[in-house]
Design a protein around this motif. Sequence first.
Motif, PDB file in Angstrom:
ATOM      1  N   LYS A   1       0.764  -1.368  -0.028  1.00 42.70           N
ATOM      2  CA  LYS A   1      -0.164  -0.126  -0.104  1.00 42.70           C
ATOM      3  C   LYS A   1       0.826   0.966   0.183  1.00 42.70           C
ATOM      4  CE  LYS A   1      -1.924  -1.277   3.764  1.00 42.70           C
ATOM      5  NZ  LYS A   1      -1.207  -2.597   4.165  1.00 42.70           N
ATOM      6  N   THR A   2       1.948   1.455   1.082  1.00 45.16           N
ATOM      7  CA  THR A   2       2.480   2.453   1.103  1.00 45.16           C
ATOM      8  C   THR A   2       3.599   2.846  -0.393  1.00 45.16           C
ATOM      9  OG1 THR A   2       2.715   2.502   3.379  1.00 45.16           O
ATOM     10  CG2 THR A   2       4.314   3.815   2.564  1.00 45.16           C
ATOM     11  N   THR A   3       4.156   1.385  -0.670  1.00 49.85           N
ATOM     12  CA  THR A   3       4.841   1.539  -1.829  1.00 49.85           C
ATOM     13  C   THR A   3       3.993   2.208  -2.962  1.00 49.85           C
ATOM     14  OG1 THR A   3       5.891  -0.420  -1.311  1.00 49.85           O
ATOM     15  CG2 THR A   3       6.281   0.276  -3.447  1.00 49.85           C
TER      16      THR A   3
ATOM     17  N   PRO B   1       1.750  11.039   5.405  1.00 44.39           N
ATOM     18  CA  PRO B   1       2.390   9.719   5.483  1.00 44.39           C
ATOM     19  C   PRO B   1       2.029   8.803   6.432  1.00 44.39           C
ATOM     20  CG  PRO B   1       3.998  11.181   6.154  1.00 44.39           C
ATOM     21  CD  PRO B   1       2.580  12.025   5.667  1.00 44.39           C
ATOM     22  N   GLN B   2       2.620   7.586   6.493  1.00 52.72           N
ATOM     23  CA  GLN B   2       2.080   6.543   7.597  1.00 52.72           C
ATOM     24  C   GLN B   2       3.047   6.750   8.852  1.00 52.72           C
ATOM     25  OE1 GLN B   2       2.801   2.697   6.229  1.00 52.72           O
ATOM     26  NE2 GLN B   2       2.147   1.550   8.165  1.00 52.72           N
ATOM     27  N   GLU B   3       4.224   6.986   8.686  1.00 53.84           N
ATOM     28  CA  GLU B   3       5.167   7.481   9.868  1.00 53.84           C
ATOM     29  C   GLU B   3       5.267   8.968  10.040  1.00 53.84           C
ATOM     30  OE1 GLU B   3       7.025   4.906  10.981  1.00 53.84           O
ATOM     31  OE2 GLU B   3       6.567   3.442   9.439  1.00 53.84           O
TER      32      GLU B   3
ATOM     33  N   LEU C   1      -3.981   9.394   2.568  1.00 53.96           N
ATOM     34  CA  LEU C   1      -3.839   9.108   3.876  1.00 53.96           C
ATOM     35  C   LEU C   1      -3.463   7.898   4.176  1.00 53.96           C
ATOM     36  CD1 LEU C   1      -7.495  10.912   4.774  1.00 53.96           C
ATOM     37  CD2 LEU C   1      -5.217  11.904   5.346  1.00 53.96           C
ATOM     38  N   ASP C   2      -2.184   7.696   4.542  1.00 52.08           N
ATOM     39  CA  ASP C   2      -1.917   6.407   4.677  1.00 52.08           C
ATOM     40  C   ASP C   2      -1.795   6.292   6.296  1.00 52.08           C
ATOM     41  OD1 ASP C   2      -0.532   3.787   4.619  1.00 52.08           O
ATOM     42  OD2 ASP C   2       1.555   4.887   3.509  1.00 52.08           O
ATOM     43  N   GLU C   3      -2.718   5.249   6.596  1.00 55.50           N
ATOM     44  CA  GLU C   3      -3.170   4.979   7.980  1.00 55.50           C
ATOM     45  C   GLU C   3      -3.356   6.296   8.841  1.00 55.50           C
ATOM     46  OE1 GLU C   3      -1.480   1.424   9.549  1.00 55.50           O
ATOM     47  OE2 GLU C   3      -1.072   0.661   7.483  1.00 55.50           O
ATOM     48  N   PRO C   4      -4.219   7.112   8.624  1.00 52.99           N
ATOM     49  CA  PRO C   4      -4.405   8.365   9.479  1.00 52.99           C
ATOM     50  C   PRO C   4      -4.885   7.824  10.863  1.00 52.99           C
ATOM     51  CG  PRO C   4      -6.407   7.971   7.805  1.00 52.99           C
ATOM     52  CD  PRO C   4      -5.270   7.046   7.587  1.00 52.99           C
TER      53      PRO C   4
HETATM   54 MG    MG Z   1       2.446   1.016   4.790  1.00 52.27          MG
END
Ligand code: MG
Lengths: 253, 310
Positions: free
Chosen positions: B44-46, B84-86, B158-161
């Motif tokens: 997903k993030t990629t 971003p997720q992080e 929204l990556d894992e908001p």
């Molecule tokens: Mg991810």
Amino acid sequence: MNWWAIVAIYRFEMARTWRTIWQSIVSPVISTSLYFVVFGAAIGSRISEVEGVSYGAFIVPGLIMLSVITQSIANASFGIYFPKFIGTIYELLSAPVSFLEIVIGYVGAAATKSLMIGIIILGTAYLFVPMRIEYPLAMLAFLTLTCLSFSLFGFIIGIWAKNFEQLQLIPLLIITPLVFLGGAFYSISMLPPLWQTITLFNPVVYLISGFRWSFYGLADVALGWSLLAIFGFTLLCLGVIWWIFRSGWRIKS
Amino acid sequence: MGTMISVESVAKTYDSGLVALNDVSLQIEEGEILALLGPNGAGKTTLISIICGITNLSAGRVTVGGHDVVHDYRAARRMIGLVPQEIALEPFERVWNTVRLSRGLFGLPSDDAYLQDVLQKLSLWDKRGAQVLELSGGMKRRVLIAKALSHAPRVLFLDEPTAGVDVELRKDMWEIVRELKAQGVTIILTTHYIEEAEAIADRVGVINRGEILLVEETQALMRRMGQKEMVIELQAPVDAIPEALGKYNLALGDDPCRLVYSYVTQAGRRPGITALLSDISAAGLVLRDVQTRQSSLEDIFVDLVREPAA
Ligand SMILES: [Mg+2]
Ligand SMILES: Nc1ncnc2c1ncn2[C@@H]1O[C@H](COP(=O)(O)OP(=O)(O)OP(=O)(O)O)[C@@H](O)[C@H]1O
């Protein structure tokens, strides 16, 4: 050109300088004063004059170069390494900015800081030794170009470095020796002939020589070579950075 | 409304040799909310990083608003905001300056009124003068959202908001997402809280091992794959399903007093509950209670991902 981006990066980076402004000013002032005490007073009492200039005054350009080169590399390498380290580089990579804009913003801010420090050291030197600056404009031009080119170089180191140790490695292992052996504290003509020849392979010699010329009209090598050296170095760094952003080396997977 | 993002046969192999995406194609419509679901490491993030320009693609082509993300990256990236997720923020900088930086990076002159509005919506206005390191984790996530919204993007990732975010902020966040959708912003989000996707997404994409398994309208998916179960509790235990009830899709429950009836609710098909209940009493069984439940997107998702990769 995305001018707003350049302004935004420059401001954000300069904010770091302003946050630590006292450290930024105090430490070069102290270290310069120490150099004057050690080199100027202790050694200077034995070497009274170099080519008609008092030893204390003779070492001023070299001292400024030493600090400016170290500072430029440190500022610029940290400036780009830190976002990589804490992950905020994602924002640069996902913003509509070109490599040139990123470089102008980061390198511009790093060079500004070291230029400020160079001028502060020059001011401090005035307190210790009587000095003259023969060609003030050339002096400023040399100083600015040195700040810029070594900030570019520092930027490359910051991208290359994978950890904090590597960040220190090149400045410590290569740059500091090159500057010390580059005629910061002596004239090349004071060396034995063999060493004079070897020294000519040290690029920093050309920078210090040109810079000292702008103060006292004295040069170890012809001015043209000094100019060539600094422009060549700047172009080389720009070329490397252009390639880095094209390939994404060490910043994009 | 046309296609906002087009991902065509995108593949990604990392330097380590790991294949993170394998021939992914996906069309995202303007103004929709798409939820990307998939287990850890699915890609997903990629995928998001490739669309946003953070990661280079190995093959394929991506356009955003018709602009190629490689060749016409400026036009493409101007449209995108990324959370971003992080959490990645300069710790010593102040909230206000961090958000201003983002706006500038996207080529816009500063607009204090607009940024004030963004910070107020995210309940960050009081914290604008605070250093990032003084903020709690949830507040830092809000700062990331504020940065992404600072240039009024047309597309928001929204990556894992909602990872590590309390109920209150989660509600705020979905409120903001709905508001953005109302303004026509295209939103792509990833989450591991499947109920969230079910509640908010127009479409759901399921990705596993670098491949898109399906992309479908949330409602249609629920209808197609959503099964209902009716748990029938009896007065007395049974050891087997009575023969008279053999034609029904019945199973014994974990408790001998229970029978479980699975059926599909679909237009034009009768669930057969009435017949079942009358046949049960005809077989001499006495009912004590009846409950029904619908399988959630989570069940559907687990089923999909469990299937062994061919
Ligand atoms: Mg991810
Ligand atoms: N920079 C990288 N170098 C090498 N491999 C990577 C890199 N980034 C991600 N990967 C690998 O690629 C795969 C996909 O990772 P990705 O981060 O896209 O997953 P994800 O779906 O976002 O997972 P999660 O739900 O855990 O966030 C994983 O196997 C991961 O280990």
